[in-house]
Design a protein around this motif. Structure first.
Motif, PDB file in Angstrom:
ATOM      1  N   PHE A   1      -3.581   0.125  12.286  1.00  0.00           N
ATOM      2  CA  PHE A   1      -4.233   1.014  11.317  1.00  0.00           C
ATOM      3  C   PHE A   1      -4.615   0.292  10.021  1.00  0.00           C
ATOM      4  N   CYS A   2      -3.622  -0.308   9.372  1.00  0.00           N
ATOM      5  CA  CYS A   2      -3.902  -0.857   8.047  1.00  0.00           C
ATOM      6  C   CYS A   2      -4.299  -2.329   8.155  1.00  0.00           C
TER       7      CYS A   2
ATOM      8  N   ARG B   1       0.825  -1.216   0.000  1.00  0.00           N
ATOM      9  CA  ARG B   1       0.000   0.000   0.000  1.00  0.00           C
ATOM     10  C   ARG B   1       0.855   1.259   0.000  1.00  0.00           C
ATOM     11  N   PHE B   2       2.025   1.170   0.619  1.00  0.00           N
ATOM     12  CA  PHE B   2       2.932   2.327   0.608  1.00  0.00           C
ATOM     13  C   PHE B   2       3.735   2.400  -0.701  1.00  0.00           C
TER      14      PHE B   2
ATOM     15  N   ASP C   1      -7.921   1.962   9.002  1.00  0.00           N
ATOM     16  CA  ASP C   1      -8.152   3.290   9.575  1.00  0.00           C
ATOM     17  C   ASP C   1      -7.072   4.201   8.985  1.00  0.00           C
ATOM     18  N   CYS C   2      -7.433   4.944   7.960  1.00  0.00           N
ATOM     19  CA  CYS C   2      -6.436   5.676   7.173  1.00  0.00           C
ATOM     20  C   CYS C   2      -6.069   7.033   7.773  1.00  0.00           C
TER      21      CYS C   2
ATOM     22  N   GLY D   1      -7.398   2.116  -1.349  1.00  0.00           N
ATOM     23  CA  GLY D   1      -8.166   1.821  -0.134  1.00  0.00           C
ATOM     24  C   GLY D   1      -8.477   3.046   0.689  1.00  0.00           C
TER      25      GLY D   1
HETATM   26  S1  SF4 Z   1      -4.473   2.360   6.557  1.00  0.00           S
HETATM   27 FE1  SF4 Z   1      -5.369   3.258   4.697  1.00  0.00          FE
HETATM   28  S2  SF4 Z   1      -3.937   4.869   4.090  1.00  0.00           S
HETATM   29 FE2  SF4 Z   1      -2.848   3.502   5.507  1.00  0.00          FE
HETATM   30  S3  SF4 Z   1      -1.784   2.046   4.178  1.00  0.00           S
HETATM   31 FE3  SF4 Z   1      -3.727   1.129   4.804  1.00  0.00          FE
HETATM   32  S4  SF4 Z   1      -5.139   1.655   3.133  1.00  0.00           S
HETATM   33 FE4  SF4 Z   1      -3.359   3.019   2.938  1.00  0.00          FE
END
Ligand code: SF4
Length: 228
Positions: free
Chosen positions: A206-207, A166-167, A213-214, A227
């Motif tokens: 978070f991810c 994702r990063f 939770d972005c 996402g």
């Molecule tokens: S939490 Fe949301 S913004 Fe963060 S890596 Fe995952 S999908 Fe991307």
């Protein structure tokens, strides 16, 4: 989109530390560890495949409480061993993997249950030796090499892989084995362990796979995936 190089990875590490706190390494590794600890790490990591940490702990306790030494584990009847580690899931498969791994170590050393010989090998060679054991993949090998020996191998579990994709650290389409190779090349050696820990923490807090939770400063800087 971040252009990833060693300096950018260092900034990511620092930003993750600001959010989650530093990653502490626990336990001795390399020449400071007791003989047999590497084998114990290998067996525990096999138990941990595709199962939650708590069940890994319970299975490892059950395994090491029941058998006096590694020889007894290698010689144990298959069904008895599988029953002993059942809480880890895939008991038949993991029992086979454990006994196969112990046989490989014993044959390599001429009788000792010790992975000390890996310490003298270059990381690539040590990883190749471990992954030649059927059922030992790049993640299991990297955990043993990095956690136990302090070698520069980045262990990529489901959280590390998801967040790295994702990063944009690695391509979405990369296989788990390929992600290991790419992160081994990209991440500076001294950051391989802390970044492994921090990406897991970020993935858990978070991810998450189902409901990310972005709303956090690290994601605001590094993620522009679909996402969000
Ligand atoms: S939490 Fe949301 S913004 Fe963060 S890596 Fe995952 S999908 Fe991307």
């Amino acid at each position: 989109m971040t252009e990833w190089d060693a300096a950018a990875v260092e900034r990511l590490h620092d930003d993750l530390v600001d959010l989650h706190g530093p990653a502490e390494r626990d336990g001795e590794h390399g020449s400071d560890a007791a003989p047999g600890d590497g084998v114990r790490q290998l067996l525990t990591t096999i138990l941990s495949q595709n199962v939650a940490d708590e069940n890994t702990r319970r299975a490892a306790n059950s395994l090491f409480d029941r058998y006096a030494d590694f020889r007894a584990i290698e010689d144990a009847p298959h069904d008895e061993l599988a029953e002993t580690i059942r809480v880890a899931g895939l008991p038949d498969t993991k029992a086979e993997r454990i006994q196969r791994a112990l046989a490989a170590v014993r044959e390599q050393t001429g009788g000792a249950y010790s992975l000390a010989f890996l310490d003298a090998m270059p990381t690539d060679e040590a990883k190749a030796w471990l992954t030649d054991i059927k059922g030992v993949g790049p993640k299991t090998a990297s955990v043993v090499l990095n956690f136990h020996f302090g070698k520069p191998a980045m262990a990529v579990d489901t959280h590390v892989e998801r967040v790295s994709k994702r990063f944009g650290l690695v391509a979405e389409s990369a296989s788990n084995a390929r992600v290991h190779d790419l992160l081994d090349d990209l991440v500076p050696d001294d950051l391989k362990y802390p970044l492994h820990v921090l990406l897991i923490t970020h993935g858990r807090e978070f991810c998450t796979a189902r409901s990310p939770d972005c709303d956090n400063p690290v994601c605001a800087t590094y993620c522009d995936c679909d996402g969000c």
